[in-house]
Design a protein around this motif. Structure first.
Motif, PDB file in Angstrom:
ATOM      1  N   ILE A 159      80.421  51.486  33.351  1.00  0.00           N
ATOM      2  CA  ILE A 159      81.366  52.374  32.639  1.00  0.00           C
ATOM      3  C   ILE A 159      80.645  53.412  31.842  1.00  0.00           C
ATOM      4  O   ILE A 159      81.109  54.540  31.609  1.00  0.00           O
ATOM      5  CB  ILE A 159      82.295  51.414  31.753  1.00  0.00           C
ATOM      6  CG1 ILE A 159      83.237  50.704  32.507  1.00  0.00           C
ATOM      7  CG2 ILE A 159      82.714  52.283  30.429  1.00  0.00           C
ATOM      8  CD1 ILE A 159      83.963  49.610  31.614  1.00  0.00           C
ATOM      9  N   THR A 160      79.455  53.012  31.418  1.00  0.00           N
ATOM     10  CA  THR A 160      78.645  53.674  30.724  1.00  0.00           C
ATOM     11  C   THR A 160      77.747  54.596  31.401  1.00  0.00           C
ATOM     12  O   THR A 160      76.773  55.496  30.770  1.00  0.00           O
ATOM     13  CB  THR A 160      77.723  52.879  29.509  1.00  0.00           C
ATOM     14  OG1 THR A 160      76.983  51.977  30.314  1.00  0.00           O
ATOM     15  CG2 THR A 160      78.573  52.465  28.465  1.00  0.00           C
ATOM     16  N   GLY A 161      77.579  54.563  32.711  1.00  0.00           N
ATOM     17  CA  GLY A 161      76.871  55.281  33.410  1.00  0.00           C
ATOM     18  C   GLY A 161      75.272  54.806  33.532  1.00  0.00           C
ATOM     19  O   GLY A 161      74.441  55.216  34.253  1.00  0.00           O
ATOM     20  N   LEU A 162      75.152  53.630  32.969  1.00  0.00           N
ATOM     21  CA  LEU A 162      73.636  53.264  32.782  1.00  0.00           C
ATOM     22  C   LEU A 162      73.271  52.446  34.180  1.00  0.00           C
ATOM     23  O   LEU A 162      72.167  52.400  34.383  1.00  0.00           O
ATOM     24  CB  LEU A 162      73.522  52.233  31.741  1.00  0.00           C
ATOM     25  CG  LEU A 162      73.764  52.716  30.244  1.00  0.00           C
ATOM     26  CD1 LEU A 162      73.617  51.987  29.476  1.00  0.00           C
ATOM     27  CD2 LEU A 162      72.765  53.998  30.073  1.00  0.00           C
ATOM     28  N   ASN A 163      74.264  52.294  35.008  1.00  0.00           N
ATOM     29  CA  ASN A 163      73.644  51.364  36.324  1.00  0.00           C
ATOM     30  C   ASN A 163      72.933  52.739  37.252  1.00  0.00           C
ATOM     31  O   ASN A 163      72.320  52.450  38.193  1.00  0.00           O
ATOM     32  CB  ASN A 163      74.811  51.197  37.127  1.00  0.00           C
ATOM     33  CG  ASN A 163      75.932  52.187  37.541  1.00  0.00           C
ATOM     34  OD1 ASN A 163      76.469  53.049  36.486  1.00  0.00           O
ATOM     35  ND2 ASN A 163      76.655  52.404  38.648  1.00  0.00           N
ATOM     36  N   LYS A 164      73.244  53.918  36.908  1.00  0.00           N
ATOM     37  CA  LYS A 164      72.217  55.256  37.569  1.00  0.00           C
ATOM     38  C   LYS A 164      70.993  55.145  36.688  1.00  0.00           C
ATOM     39  O   LYS A 164      70.279  55.771  37.394  1.00  0.00           O
ATOM     40  CB  LYS A 164      73.306  56.517  37.514  1.00  0.00           C
ATOM     41  CG  LYS A 164      74.381  56.649  38.329  1.00  0.00           C
ATOM     42  CD  LYS A 164      75.205  57.524  37.967  1.00  0.00           C
ATOM     43  CE  LYS A 164      76.519  57.650  38.950  1.00  0.00           C
ATOM     44  NZ  LYS A 164      77.355  56.596  38.976  1.00  0.00           N
ATOM     45  N   LEU A 165      70.780  55.078  35.376  1.00  0.00           N
ATOM     46  CA  LEU A 165      69.786  55.074  34.732  1.00  0.00           C
ATOM     47  C   LEU A 165      68.774  54.071  35.163  1.00  0.00           C
ATOM     48  O   LEU A 165      67.419  54.242  35.526  1.00  0.00           O
ATOM     49  CB  LEU A 165      69.966  55.135  33.414  1.00  0.00           C
ATOM     50  CG  LEU A 165      68.682  55.251  32.519  1.00  0.00           C
ATOM     51  CD1 LEU A 165      67.808  56.616  32.531  1.00  0.00           C
ATOM     52  CD2 LEU A 165      69.103  55.024  30.979  1.00  0.00           C
ATOM     53  N   PHE A 166      69.301  52.947  35.350  1.00  0.00           N
ATOM     54  CA  PHE A 166      68.371  51.655  35.462  1.00  0.00           C
ATOM     55  C   PHE A 166      68.145  51.316  36.913  1.00  0.00           C
ATOM     56  O   PHE A 166      69.335  51.321  37.774  1.00  0.00           O
ATOM     57  CB  PHE A 166      68.673  50.317  34.453  1.00  0.00           C
ATOM     58  CG  PHE A 166      68.718  50.600  33.281  1.00  0.00           C
ATOM     59  CD1 PHE A 166      67.503  50.539  32.380  1.00  0.00           C
ATOM     60  CD2 PHE A 166      69.779  50.858  32.459  1.00  0.00           C
ATOM     61  CE1 PHE A 166      67.443  50.770  31.358  1.00  0.00           C
ATOM     62  CE2 PHE A 166      69.609  51.051  31.021  1.00  0.00           C
ATOM     63  CZ  PHE A 166      68.411  51.114  30.283  1.00  0.00           C
TER      64      PHE A 166
END
Length: 118
Positions: free
Chosen positions: A98-105
């Protein structure tokens, strides 16, 4: 080498610092601050550090904890290190999506897969 912190269990596997949380719920601001400090102690002065954070014992994670992970990731990147996350429950992974952090980490389903990715 195994080191004990208040909120973390840290052990070394080859050249990787494997971190597990001692707490099932990472919600309280004070605890998150302490976790951030403990993680910083691992990273500080370690050029090229490799860290795997396993969430296998974590059931709940607050947004403040996500912020702390972003700060940690930035610090590791500045020091030319690498960070991997693993064993995230579907509910917590949904928050990352939801926060898009799956793309950062770089997130892996198991610690073994994460270790192989370094």
């Amino acid at each position: 080498m195994s080191e004990e912190f208040t909120h973390l269990k840290v052990r070394q596997v080859d050249s990787v610092q494997v971190v597990e949380f001692a707490d099932r719920k990472i919600l309280e601001e004070f605890s998150i601050s302490e976790i951030g400090e403990e993680l910083s102690r691992i990273v500080d002065g370690s050029e090229g550090v490799k860290i795997l954070i396993s969430f296998k014992n974590v059931e709940h994670l607050s947004s403040a904890a996500l912020g702390m992970l972003i700060t940690l990731n930035n610090k590791i990147t500045e020091q030319k290190g690498q960070l991997r996350l693993s064993d995230i429950t579907p509910q917590i992974f949904e928050v990352f999506k939801i926060t898009g952090l799956n793309k950062l980490f770089r997130i892996h389903d198991t610690a073994q897969n994460a270790l192989r990715s370094f």
